[in-house]
Design an enzyme around this catalytic site. Structure first.
Site, PDB file in Angstrom:
ATOM      1  N   ARG A   1      43.836  49.634  45.841  1.00  0.00           N
ATOM      2  CA  ARG A   1      43.263  49.497  44.520  1.00  0.00           C
ATOM      3  C   ARG A   1      44.154  50.106  43.449  1.00  0.00           C
ATOM      4  NH1 ARG A   1      37.571  50.063  42.352  1.00  0.00           N
ATOM      5  NH2 ARG A   1      36.933  49.588  44.433  1.00  0.00           N
TER       6      ARG A   1
ATOM      7  N   ASP B   1      31.354  44.990  39.558  1.00  0.00           N
ATOM      8  CA  ASP B   1      32.635  45.635  39.801  1.00  0.00           C
ATOM      9  C   ASP B   1      33.737  44.621  39.515  1.00  0.00           C
ATOM     10  OD1 ASP B   1      35.035  46.505  41.222  1.00  0.00           O
ATOM     11  OD2 ASP B   1      33.775  48.063  42.068  1.00  0.00           O
ATOM     12  N   ILE B   2      34.417  44.794  38.372  1.00  0.00           N
ATOM     13  CA  ILE B   2      35.404  43.814  37.908  1.00  0.00           C
ATOM     14  C   ILE B   2      36.782  44.441  38.020  1.00  0.00           C
ATOM     15  CG2 ILE B   2      36.076  42.306  36.012  1.00  0.00           C
ATOM     16  CD1 ILE B   2      33.237  42.630  34.914  1.00  0.00           C
ATOM     17  N   GLU B   3      37.626  43.836  38.850  1.00  0.00           N
ATOM     18  CA  GLU B   3      38.941  44.410  39.119  1.00  0.00           C
ATOM     19  C   GLU B   3      40.016  43.338  39.138  1.00  0.00           C
ATOM     20  OE1 GLU B   3      39.176  47.453  42.138  1.00  0.00           O
ATOM     21  OE2 GLU B   3      37.033  47.278  42.535  1.00  0.00           O
ATOM     22  N   GLY B   4      41.273  43.786  39.206  1.00  0.00           N
ATOM     23  CA  GLY B   4      42.394  42.861  39.328  1.00  0.00           C
ATOM     24  C   GLY B   4      42.471  41.891  38.163  1.00  0.00           C
TER      25      GLY B   4
END
Length: 536
Positions: free
Chosen positions: A5, A183-186
């Protein structure tokens, strides 16, 4: 939150005051909203506990924090071995965030757990629905986390607005959740089309739930740097608010900072710096959108999620002292939420050496007692709206329940039976699973440190469940067992419709139907029974 991550070591700041943590509120009047955007914000602010018809909403300043910090650690639902979050012996937390619901790889508009289980498959294979029921029956509750670093979030995969809204609706209804965590990623953080789709879907769902008298709280979980949210992250918050979502708060992942300034970075200092910076950013953002919040009100809309122990960045380790410091910071500021990644990792790694970097999903990589991090955060005083707020999870007393084999989904526990690791039984209306081989130990009996129980509590037996249906593992057995026949070792018979094979020569001994069938019985079952552990 998951492995790999790590946030880029340097994050370019745009020349935008909202992306600059050192930006100060201007003396000139703030930019006014269009009437359309103003109408949306009025609806959004109804969920913030503030009321005004003015373009700029001024909230009365009050002393002290406006919220008590809520401890809600994450559980990786699909990770093996399964973490028994519903069992008070395995989990000191009252509430948990179950992660992650993502798009089904075969149908981007259908929700799945980790891309591996549909909700129905998770209920059957992971006992997820039963374990949620157990946690709730004991006074706890769940938050549902959608997204994550791995796999694809629903709003990214599903471009059909109606189907996307229905996918979120299915989750909220099935699990009866009061809080959703996005959960907002990348690359998803900068995906404007998916951000708008997600906001419209969540706003529609919130309106439905509000009309039904069952309000839905929404958190955004985003990466953070010591300087606060990235420009894209702050944009994601703004798009969500402008899309009509009543946002309960922003949870920042205080982990994987990409530290270069020290071989032993101070993770508590970096975490609190990130929170202070995000506080300034959110204060400015709300002001730009026509809302003036007091500092305590902004803190109550902030959450923190550290990765306990060893982070994905080799030099970064979040220690127990860091956890205690963050808990104190949360209480002092009135932080709305403290989570951690994850309950699955809250144990010392086995077979490793001190000061050796260990990246693991099932242990922390630092010296600790089991559940030490959970115990620190479990002491926080708050709870979510609608949650019970109990200090610890307990198992209800169900001794008066008499188990009926015809309505028990697994075999009823027997004091004389030998149970192997993973075997499931029913006892006093509750499903239990053996943690190791045992015999004669009441599943409902409490254990202690010197004499731990070999059973994990899974959850209550539902009102419509039925007896287990054995599944034959062979075909072609047609001869019925006869008490007058002498059977040689290896011969096969049918008894009550199920196949058996003689372990040794036998006559007059009927095959057993008491599960599990003991290896001392002359007849070996050629079938499996629900509750038996799967062996390869």
């Amino acid at each position: 939150m998951l492995t790999d991550r790590a946030i880029p070591q340097s994050v370019r700041q745009e020349h935008d005051p909202l992306a600059d943590p050192d930006w100060q509120e201007p003396e000139a009047p703030v930019e006014r909203l269009s009437w359309l955007r103003l109408g949306i914000l009025v609806l959004v602010l109804a969920g913030l506990g503030a009321g005004s018809a003015a373009t700029v909403l001024h909230l009365r300043d009050t002393a002290g924090p406006t919220a008590k910090s809520w401890a809600v650690p994450y559980v990786d639902v699909t990770l093996t071995p399964t973490f028994q979050f519903q069992d008070p012996k395995a989990n000191p937390a009252n509430d948990v965030a179950l992660a992650f619901v993502v798009a089904d790889p075969k149908d981007g508009c259908s929700p799945s757990w980790g891309g591996a289980y549909s909700p129905d498959e998770a209920a059957a294979s992971l006992e997820l629905d039963r374990r949620i029921s157990q946690l709730r029956s004991a006074g706890g509750n769940i938050m549902l986390s959608v997204g994550g670093q791995t796999n694809t979030e629903l709003a990214v995969a599903c471009t059909d607005q109606a189907r996307l809204t229905d996918a979120y609706r299915q989750l909220v209804r099935r699990y009866d959740v009061k809080t959703l965590d996005l959960d907002i990623e990348g690359t998803a953080v900068a995906d404007q089309a998916s951000l708008r789709r997600r906001a419209l879907a969540l706003a529609a769902l919130q309106a439905e739930r509000e009309s039904a008298g069952q309000p839905l709280a929404v958190w955004l979980t985003l990466p953070v740097t010591p300087n606060g949210l990235t420009a894209d992250g702050l944009g994601a918050v703004r798009t969500t608010l402008e899309g009509g979502v009543s946002l309960r708060g922003v949870n920042v992942m205080t982990m994987d900072f990409g530290s270069q300034q020290s071989s032993h970075p101070n993770m508590l200092e970096l975490s609190t710096q990130a929170l202070e910076s995000t506080h300034r950013q959110l204060s400015a953002l709300y002001l730009r959108l026509g809302v003036q919040l007091t500092p305590p009100q902004v803190w109550s809309r902030l959450g923190a999620t550290p990765m306990i122990g060893q982070n994905d960045v080799d030099a970064e380790r979040f220690t127990l002292d860091d956890a205690r410091g963050l808990a104190s910071f949360a209480v002092e500021k009135g932080l709305g939420r403290v989570s951690m990644w994850s309950l699955n990792r809250d144990a010392r790694c086995r077979g490793t050496f001190t000061n050796v970097v260990v990246h693991s999903n099932t242990c922390s990589g630092v010296t600790q007692e089991a559940l030490a991090f959970s115990s620190v955060f479990a002491g926080l005083p708050g709870s979510a709206v609608g949650m019970s707020g109990r200090e610890s999870v307990t198992v209800p007393n169900q001794e008066s329940i008499v188990d009926d084999p015809t309505t028990s989904p697994y075999p009823v526990w027997r004091i004389t039976a030998q149970y192997v690791n993973g075997y499931k039984v029913v006892w006093h209306g509750v499903v239990y699973e053996a943690k190791w081989a045992n015999k004669g130990v009441d599943p409902s009996a409490a254990g202690d440190a010197s004499n731990p129980t070999p059973w994990s509590v899974i959850g209550p037996v539902g009102p419509t469940e039925t007896a287990p249906r054995p599944s034959p593992t062979v075909t072609g057995v047609t001869v019925a067992w006869n008490p007058a026949t002498l059977y040689a070792r290896g011969e096969r018979v049918l008894f009550e419709g199920l196949p058996y094979q003689a372990r040794w020569s036998t006559k007059g001994d009927a095959p057993s139907t008491q599960y599990p069938i003991s290896p001392d019985e002359p007849w070996q079952p050629l079938f499996t029974v629900p509750g038996e552990p799967v062996t390869n």
